[in-house]
Design an enzyme around this catalytic site. Structure first.
Site, mmCIF file in Angstrom:
data_model
loop_
_atom_site.group_PDB
_atom_site.id
_atom_site.type_symbol
_atom_site.label_atom_id
_atom_site.label_comp_id
_atom_site.label_asym_id
_atom_site.label_seq_id
_atom_site.Cartn_x
_atom_site.Cartn_y
_atom_site.Cartn_z
ATOM 1 N N ILE A 3 -66.856 -14.680 98.217
ATOM 2 C CA ILE A 3 -65.493 -14.235 98.497
ATOM 3 C C ILE A 3 -64.850 -13.654 97.240
ATOM 4 O O ILE A 3 -64.011 -12.758 97.309
ATOM 5 C CB ILE A 3 -64.640 -15.405 99.037
ATOM 6 C CG1 ILE A 3 -65.198 -15.882 100.386
ATOM 7 C CG2 ILE A 3 -63.184 -14.998 99.203
ATOM 8 C CD1 ILE A 3 -65.144 -14.848 101.487
ATOM 9 N N THR A 6 -63.508 -16.624 91.817
ATOM 10 C CA THR A 6 -63.474 -16.695 90.355
ATOM 11 C C THR A 6 -62.858 -15.441 89.746
ATOM 12 O O THR A 6 -62.019 -15.520 88.836
ATOM 13 C CB THR A 6 -64.886 -16.921 89.796
ATOM 14 O OG1 THR A 6 -65.411 -18.142 90.323
ATOM 15 C CG2 THR A 6 -64.858 -17.009 88.278
ATOM 16 N N LYS A 27 -62.094 -25.806 87.149
ATOM 17 C CA LYS A 27 -62.997 -25.687 88.289
ATOM 18 C C LYS A 27 -63.617 -27.074 88.410
ATOM 19 O O LYS A 27 -64.685 -27.333 87.833
ATOM 20 C CB LYS A 27 -64.066 -24.611 88.060
ATOM 21 C CG LYS A 27 -64.942 -24.337 89.266
ATOM 22 C CD LYS A 27 -65.909 -23.206 88.982
ATOM 23 C CE LYS A 27 -66.855 -22.988 90.169
ATOM 24 N NZ LYS A 27 -66.169 -22.499 91.363
ATOM 25 N N SER A 31 -71.393 -26.325 91.723
ATOM 26 C CA SER A 31 -72.836 -26.417 91.938
ATOM 27 C C SER A 31 -73.460 -25.086 91.525
ATOM 28 O O SER A 31 -72.761 -24.127 91.220
ATOM 29 C CB SER A 31 -73.140 -26.744 93.410
ATOM 30 O OG SER A 31 -72.512 -25.822 94.276
ATOM 31 N N ASP A 44 -69.319 -19.291 86.538
ATOM 32 C CA ASP A 44 -67.928 -19.034 86.910
ATOM 33 C C ASP A 44 -66.969 -19.848 86.040
ATOM 34 O O ASP A 44 -65.929 -19.343 85.597
ATOM 35 C CB ASP A 44 -67.697 -19.363 88.380
ATOM 36 C CG ASP A 44 -68.425 -18.405 89.314
ATOM 37 O OD1 ASP A 44 -68.795 -17.305 88.856
ATOM 38 O OD2 ASP A 44 -68.626 -18.753 90.488
ATOM 39 N N GLU A 105 -59.556 -23.730 90.600
ATOM 40 C CA GLU A 105 -60.407 -23.029 91.571
ATOM 41 C C GLU A 105 -61.131 -24.041 92.447
ATOM 42 O O GLU A 105 -61.742 -24.995 91.947
ATOM 43 C CB GLU A 105 -61.431 -22.133 90.871
ATOM 44 C CG GLU A 105 -62.266 -21.343 91.879
ATOM 45 C CD GLU A 105 -63.329 -20.480 91.235
ATOM 46 O OE1 GLU A 105 -64.439 -20.399 91.782
ATOM 47 O OE2 GLU A 105 -63.045 -19.892 90.170
ATOM 48 N N GLY A 106 -61.071 -23.816 93.732
ATOM 49 C CA GLY A 106 -61.732 -24.698 94.680
ATOM 50 C C GLY A 106 -63.234 -24.492 94.713
ATOM 51 O O GLY A 106 -63.805 -23.692 93.959
#
Length: 212
Positions: A3, A6, A27, A31, A44, A105-106
């Protein structure tokens, strides 16, 4: 599914810094990390760390790192690690003392699990964070964006706004934006142009807000 959270986060940090806000970033869970001489590192998270003015320890930016590029609760299980919300909250509180704004950031989507009991929703609520939804402009994004925006608000979280991220050079941006703006009950904060490599030099022109 890519998407562009970042790149949008980095652009948001840069824009706020240009408005003289002191911004830090987290963040909390990543992973798909790589093994380095300094331990596991996420590409990221490193980008976000480099965007900030403050020299933050990597483990503050990214407290939980996992090598497999899979959902966080599965990666944590493989690593025999328990993701603890209290640890993330504690670091978040330390960062709050150093900045005006924290960009968090999710990981994955809105309902992605982070352990057997909690999901990203619980992390957002624990941090008392406002939510900015990143919409990757591609086929199917209208349905996905509308459902996600609706659920965020149904879950009792504040949808601060949304950012449209153009993922392909030939995507029909204008008609999609018109549809989403008429149906998402939160402001469009910015439109990221298509970029093959990230360029933050003139990125503030893409955002249309003056304060967080």
């Amino acid at each position: 599914m890519y998407i562009g959270k970042t790149w949008c986060s980095a652009a948001l940090i840069t824009t706020l810094q240009q408005q003289n806000y002191k911004v830090v970033v987290m963040k909390p869970i990543a992973s798909g990390c790589e093994v380095t001489a300094n331990g596991l590192r996420n590409e990221d998270a490193l980008l976000l760390q480099s965007t900030c003015d403050l020299d933050l320890p990597y483990n503050w930016v990214n407290p939980y790192q996992f090598k497999p590029p899979i959902a966080p609760h599965l990666a944590a299980k493989q690593a025999n690690v328990q993701i603890k919300l209290d640890k993330i909250i504690q670091i978040h509180q330390q960062l709050q003392k150093q900045a005006d704004i924290i960009i968090v950031e999710g990981v994955g989507g809105w309902r992605v699990p982070i352990d057997n009991k909690h999901s990203l929703v619980d992390l957002v609520k624990a941090l008392q964070a406002q939510v900015i939804l990143v919409v990757g402009l591609r086929l199917g994004c209208i349905n996905h964006a509308l459902l996600t925006a609706e659920v965020i608000q149904q879950d009792g979280c504040e949808l601060k706004g949304w950012i449209a991220n153009t993922l392909t050079a030939d995507y029909e941006v204008a008609t999609t934006l018109e549809t989403l703006q008429s149906r998402i009950h939160a402001p469009l904060l910015g439109v990221m142009p298509f970029q093959s490599t990230l360029d933050l030099s003139n990125i503030s022109d893409c955002f249309n807000f003056c304060s967080p």
